[in-house]
Write a protein that holds these residues in place. Structure first.
Motif, PDB file in Angstrom:
ATOM      1  N   GLU A 138     -19.403 -81.211 -33.228  1.00 27.01           N
ATOM      2  CA  GLU A 138     -19.321 -79.808 -32.866  1.00 27.01           C
ATOM      3  C   GLU A 138     -17.927 -79.261 -33.163  1.00 27.01           C
ATOM      4  O   GLU A 138     -17.776 -78.123 -33.598  1.00 27.01           O
ATOM      5  N   THR A 141     -12.416 -75.130 -32.245  1.00 29.64           N
ATOM      6  CA  THR A 141     -11.988 -73.952 -32.991  1.00 29.64           C
ATOM      7  C   THR A 141     -10.679 -73.452 -32.398  1.00 29.64           C
ATOM      8  O   THR A 141     -10.462 -73.515 -31.193  1.00 29.64           O
ATOM      9  N   GLN A 144      -7.523 -66.983 -32.673  1.00 30.01           N
ATOM     10  CA  GLN A 144      -6.677 -66.147 -33.522  1.00 30.01           C
ATOM     11  C   GLN A 144      -5.252 -66.120 -32.963  1.00 30.01           C
ATOM     12  O   GLN A 144      -4.279 -66.228 -33.707  1.00 30.01           O
ATOM     13  N   TYR A 236     -10.911 -74.219 -37.848  1.00 31.14           N
ATOM     14  CA  TYR A 236     -11.968 -75.099 -37.353  1.00 31.14           C
ATOM     15  C   TYR A 236     -11.704 -76.549 -37.759  1.00 31.14           C
ATOM     16  O   TYR A 236     -11.339 -76.820 -38.908  1.00 31.14           O
TER      17      TYR A 236
ATOM     18  N   PRO C 100     -21.515 -77.200 -38.679  1.00 29.83           N
ATOM     19  CA  PRO C 100     -20.669 -76.145 -38.130  1.00 29.83           C
ATOM     20  C   PRO C 100     -19.631 -75.627 -39.123  1.00 29.83           C
ATOM     21  O   PRO C 100     -19.302 -74.434 -39.125  1.00 29.83           O
ATOM     22  N   HIS C 126     -23.722 -76.661 -31.984  1.00 26.41           N
ATOM     23  CA  HIS C 126     -22.453 -76.952 -32.648  1.00 26.41           C
ATOM     24  C   HIS C 126     -22.194 -75.986 -33.806  1.00 26.41           C
ATOM     25  O   HIS C 126     -21.051 -75.657 -34.106  1.00 26.41           O
TER      26      HIS C 126
END
Lengths: 318, 293, 434
Positions: A138, A141, A144, A236, C100, C126
């Motif tokens: 998963e 992230t 910003q 990411y 993802p 995900h």
């Protein structure tokens, strides 16, 4: 000196074109070129190893991922300044490359390929195993806000396409200069000598293992710097970057562009990137392009594009 | 569950994966042993076996047993034919140069896998086991078909063993393996032997795929795991040795079964891959070390 | 390459058919399917472009196929009825490979190359988590159909909505009282070892403990697993209820191996239908499921209480009374998830029309229009049932069902109220800037 001037024109021209393109490209391709420059840096890193020592690695994803996770988790958990995170990620890849090199460089040829494949697979599994921290598949992230910083009175926002493009260009330029310098340096010449004939080089008194370790370390460093830049630019990080395809891609880019040439990796990355993009529009089985190109290259085009140009026409290409 | 039954279950699971793994790895080992090449597309032959088994059994839905028997013969034959074509079109042209062959078989891996994705689709599709019963232990039940698969795999292993050690083809194969040039000088058609060995390796992988598909369902991405496990087995077992390969399949299969039951399966895989890397590095005379440049 | 080409039913449909080996020619037939070619000539207004982020390949492909089908059925209906605010809807599909990383790239591509108005349709959590930040940066309204708790938890951003399907936290919370009251209080949970499974683990644990129950063991299955028997050995003997939820290509293997392990000497078994979505309950080896229970969001088998709206929806999507494709009784739908696409499209319609959305400049007004929604009434637009919508959390809440397996069919035995699934949290996306 003629060769040097030509080489200067070629590489400076490349940088000028890439700089100018940012004003011409539509949004989507603007972003694509940003990733291409970062990935080309990765390919140049790969090329240092294969092009200048003749060792084919099937596990460079672990170095790319080391940069990616080093920088990404640095920002995510330690809230590091992005510049520091970039350095952390790059150093993580460098250290990993030295460690892997100390073990894997005892082998050559096919064994080296399999050993690097296995180490990279173990690294991939580690990103899954430590799910609690890495979030495995998963991924994580970066916000910003976390990707903006002030440097020397200048505010940088890594989600800003224009700033991101130019930083990617700077990274690419740095890698290009490093490679050009390496090729011209005495060290680079020893590396080529090892590639051509390791035994003879050893007899001349060079410690081949140390030179190979140097090449692998530089290779790992450029790969992880590319990985670190990638996560900071695109925000990411996830385990798919550590998986086998990310070890195959640089091999493919370098083979297509031309093993052992300085401009080859960027040509290969650019062509392959768009070849995959275009085939994605027609089929979900776009990875078949990767397979077909690999087979065609080894069968009929082993020198790649820049390598063939060098062999046929422009012998001066470094 | 108490320790005893827990261990029994671990052993059963380990035995099943060991037998299937032995068949798959034997194919990889034969190809490396005789041809001195590493076939990275080996796992895709396994996957093709499973997918073709789905296709063949779906042609005769009213007779799952006979459909499966047909698949057990037809799928490996079809995969063998694909391997012969791949050998003629790609590997032979590369003159089996080790590094170029690895790159080419990586290409082959993607071509086969993505062709299956295009034609067969991304779904996992089930194949009904030819024989269904449940073995009931006092503590838990166990799939009867898994034990049947063990039996079938051991028959395949015996047949391969016999083929390599007792037949004329086996002799020719071993002669080619021992010294390619001399074999050629004695009139052995080395190219044909290579094609046959490559096909045989692929067929063993495909047969393992057929045996496994009633347990797992056919899916286009199922080839990666058997590939990596076969690498592990072949490297630890020693490349020239069929005995070593089979022995290693058991060590890996059963220890993986036990580690996975008591610890984490991911941890088991990490340990196995690292062990393989270190074996390759620190056994300089065995395995790839001798012939690599 | 041409982003203006209507792609509906086109390029990706080659692999969206179950009978793929038989139907190599199907792609061209689908591309010509009625309803999607017409608008190009008939309408003067620019079409409303929706980027459809689809799991065509990878582990989500089984769901993706049905998400695709449901979406196209709803869009056809919307377009035949005059479109959204008088504009025809154009679906632009991109495969994210259930990855993802690719998900984020696809969002980027929708925004900068296809220039879509909104993006929607993502299922796997995900992929949502990988894509949502990019959508926020690009200020792209992003409607997911994922059932993950990530939207309502406040982890994402103001541009992400889940108006078509209830989140996992609410779903599992509403199950716990019934499980504790009817099946048992000592529960062993089996779930996939990533965010979706962790939501089950965390919220069901809390909910069952609130009912005076307890967790006997937690078995997390790694995402790469293909064989499950070894995990069943770790189920403690005093377990009263096994709670299972699994996704991906291995689900049938998972359930079959559970049957082999337990046979008839099993504890009570309660599963989320995710473990058997797109799988035929009559598959060999699943007989042991008889008498076990499943959560369903939308009953797969049309029972006695079928609403006229369900009947309408089934017919339009092409699903028979057994939850299978009308063309192929072996092709089982992902019935408890795919209605979310349908309902999300009607929510988009409602919000676009309420906000007077015309172009990208009106995105702020659109976001506020979605946030202003408080409920959805049951009807052809919302066939699964009435729902409430929490504008601060960007999440809807609906009824859930518990069904018992009887004779290889699922019969509804309990329907929860919306209140059963309510929980407290202080997410408020409306405070974030637009």
């Amino acid at each position: 000196m003629i060769a040097n001037q030509r080489s200067l024109i070629l590489h400076a021209g490349l940088i000028v074109i890439l700089f100018a393109l940012q004003f011409l490209l539509p949004d989507y391709h603007h972003t694509n070129f940003t990733s291409i420059m970062v990935l080309a840096t990765y390919a140049m890193g790969y090329n240092i190893l294969v092009g200048y020592t003749g060792l084919l690695s099937l596990g460079h994803a672990m170095f790319f991922a080391a940069g990616l996770y080093g920088a990404g988790m640095g920002v995510y958990y330690l809230e590091l300044h992005p510049v520091l995170a970039f350095i952390l990620g790059s150093v993580a890849g460098l250290l990993l490359a030295i460690a892997i090199g100390l073990i894997a460089l005892r082998t050559t040829g096919v064994a080296f390929m399999i050993v690097t494949l296995m180490f990279a697979q173990a690294a991939f599994l580690v990103t899954l195993y430590f799910n609690d921290i890495t979030h495995g598949d998963e991924g994580l992230t970066l916000t910003q806000a976390a990707r903006g910083f002030d440097l020397l009175g200048w505010h940088v926002d890594l989600t800003n396409p224009s700033q991101r493009y130019n930083l990617a260009l700077a990274l690419f330029l740095g890698a290009l200069l490093l490679c050009l310098a390496l090729v011209r340096s005495p060290v680079g010449r020893v590396l080529v000598a090892i590639r051509e004939n390791e035994e003879r080089t050893k007899m001349l008194g060079y410690d081949a293992r140390r030179y190979k370790l140097l090449a692998l370390s530089l290779s790992g460093l450029l790969s992880s710097a590319a990985g670190a830049a990638y996560v900071l630019f695109f925000g990411y990080v996830g385990s798919s970057f550590a998986a086998i395809p990310y070890s195959i891609y640089p091999l493919l880019w370098v083979l297509l562009g031309g093993v052992g040439t300085v401009v080859g990796p960027v040509i290969g990355t650019l062509l392959m990137f768009y070849l995959i993009e275009i085939s994605r529009d027609h089929t979900s089985s776009y990875m078949i392009v990767v397979g077909v190109v690999l087979v065609l290259l080894v069968l009929w085009f082993p020198k790649g594009i820049a390598g063939t140009i060098r062999a046929r026409w422009w012998g001066w290409i470094p | 569950m108490d320790l005893g039954p827990h261990l029994l279950l671990a052993l059963l699971e380990g035995t099943v994966s060991a037998f299937v793994l032995a068949v798959t790895a034997l194919g990889l080992s034969l190809v490396f042993g005789v041809m001195r090449i590493v076939n990275v597309a080996h796992g895709e032959f396994f996957m093709l076996g499973a997918v073709l088994a789905w296709w063949i059994t779906s042609l005769v839905p009213e007779a799952p047993f006979w459909g499966f028997m047909l698949a057990l013969i037809g799928a490996p034959l079809a995969v063998g034919a694909i391997a012969v074509v791949a050998d003629a079109l790609v590997l032979r042209r590369l003159n089996y140069q080790p590094e170029a062959t690895i790159v080419a078989t990586i290409g082959l891996l993607y071509i086969l896998q993505q062709a299956v994705l295009t034609i067969y689709g991304p779904d996992a599709r089930p194949v009904v086991a030819p024989i269904q019963f449940r073995v009931v232990f006092p503590w838990f039940g166990y799939s009867g078909y898994k034990l049947v698969a063990v039996g079938a795999a051991s028959l395949l292993l015996l047949a391969a063993w016999y083929g390599v050690t007792r037949t004329k083809f086996g002799l020719i194969m071993r002669a080619t393996q021992f010294d390619r040039e001399t074999a050629q000088a004695f009139g052995i058609p080395v190219k044909r032997v290579y094609a046959a060995v490559f096909a045989l390796g692929a067929m063993l992988a495909a047969a393992a795929g057929v045996l496994v598909v009633p347990l797992q369902q056919a899916h286009y991405l199922m080839g990666l795991d058997p590939l990596l496990l076969s690498f592990i087995v072949v490297i630890i077992g020693g490349l020239d040795s069929l005995k070593g390969t089979i022995l290693a399949a058991f060590v890996i299969g059963i220890s993986d079964g036990i580690i996975s039951v008591f610890f984490s399966p991911t941890l088991a895989k990490i340990i196995a891959t690292l062990v393989v890397a270190l074996v390759l590095v620190f056994r300089p005379n065995g395995l790839f070390g001798g012939k690599a440049r | 390459m041409n982003p203006k080409t209507p792609l509906i039913g086109g390029k990706k449909s080659l692999i969206t058919r179950r009978s793929a080996l038989k139907t190599l020619g199907a792609a061209s037939a689908l591309a010509l399917s009625p309803g999607y070619v017409r608008y190009a000539q008939a309408q003067t207004a620019e079409p409303l472009k929706l980027g459809f982020q689809l799991h065509s390949t990878g582990i989500g492909a089984g769901y993706g196929r049905w998400y695709d089908r449901t979406t196209h059925a709803a869009v056809k209906l919307i377009n035949d009825a005059g479109g959204i605010a008088g504009r025809q809807v154009e679906i632009i599909t991109e495969d994210d490979g259930t990855d993802p990383k690719r998900g984020a790239e696809v969002v980027e591509k929708f925004a900068s190359q296809h220039k879509v108005d909104f993006v929607f349709g993502t299922l796997f959590s995900h992929v949502v988590i990988g894509s949502a930040p990019r959508a926020g940066e690009l200020k792209m309204p992003y409607f997911v159909v994922s059932e993950g708790y990530h939207v309502a938890s406040g982890a994402l951003n103001r541009y992400v909505f889940q108006p078509g399907i209830t989140d996992v936290r609410s779903q599992v919370s509403s199950m716990a009282p019934w499980i504790a009251g009817n099946l048992g209080k000592k529960v062993t949970m089996i779930f996939p070892d990533y965010a979706f499974g962790h939501d089950h683990r965390d919220f069901f644990t809390a909910a069952i403990e609130k009912q005076g129950g307890s967790i006997a063991a937690l078995l997390a299955i790694p995402p790469t697993e293909t064989s499950y028997t070894k995990y069943f050995a770790q189920i403690p003997a005093d377990t009263e209820v096994i709670y299972h939820v699994m996704v991906g290509p291995g689900v049938l293997t998972f359930v079959k191996e559970m049957g082999e392990h337990f046979g008839s000497k099993r504890p009570q078994i309660f599963g989320f239908i995710d473990s058997l979505e797109a799988v035929d309950l009559a598959s060999p080896g699943l007989e042991f499921l008889d008498g076990t229970y499943f959560w369903e969001a939308f009953p797969r088998y049309a029972g006695a209480e079928q609403s006229p709206y369900d009947k309408f929806y089934r017919e339009k999507v092409g699903v028979d009374a057994n939850g299978a494709s009308t063309g192929d009784p072996k092709d089982i739908a992902t019935y408890s998830h795919m209605f979310g696409c349908w309902e999300t499209l009607y929510t988009i319609k409602q919000a676009v029309e309420a906000s007077g959305y015309k172009s990208a400049a009106d995105k702020g007004a659109l976001i506020e229009a979605v946030e202003a929604i408080t409920s959805f009434a049951e009807g052809n637009e919302h066939p699964q049932g009435n729902k409430t919508f929490d504008g601060k959390r960007h999440q809807c809440y609906g009824h859930q069902f518990i069904s018992k397996v009887e004779g290889a069919k699922l019969n509804v035995v309990h329907k929860t109220s919306i209140e059963d699934g309510l929980y407290e949290n202080d997410t408020d996306y409306t405070k974030q800037p637009l």
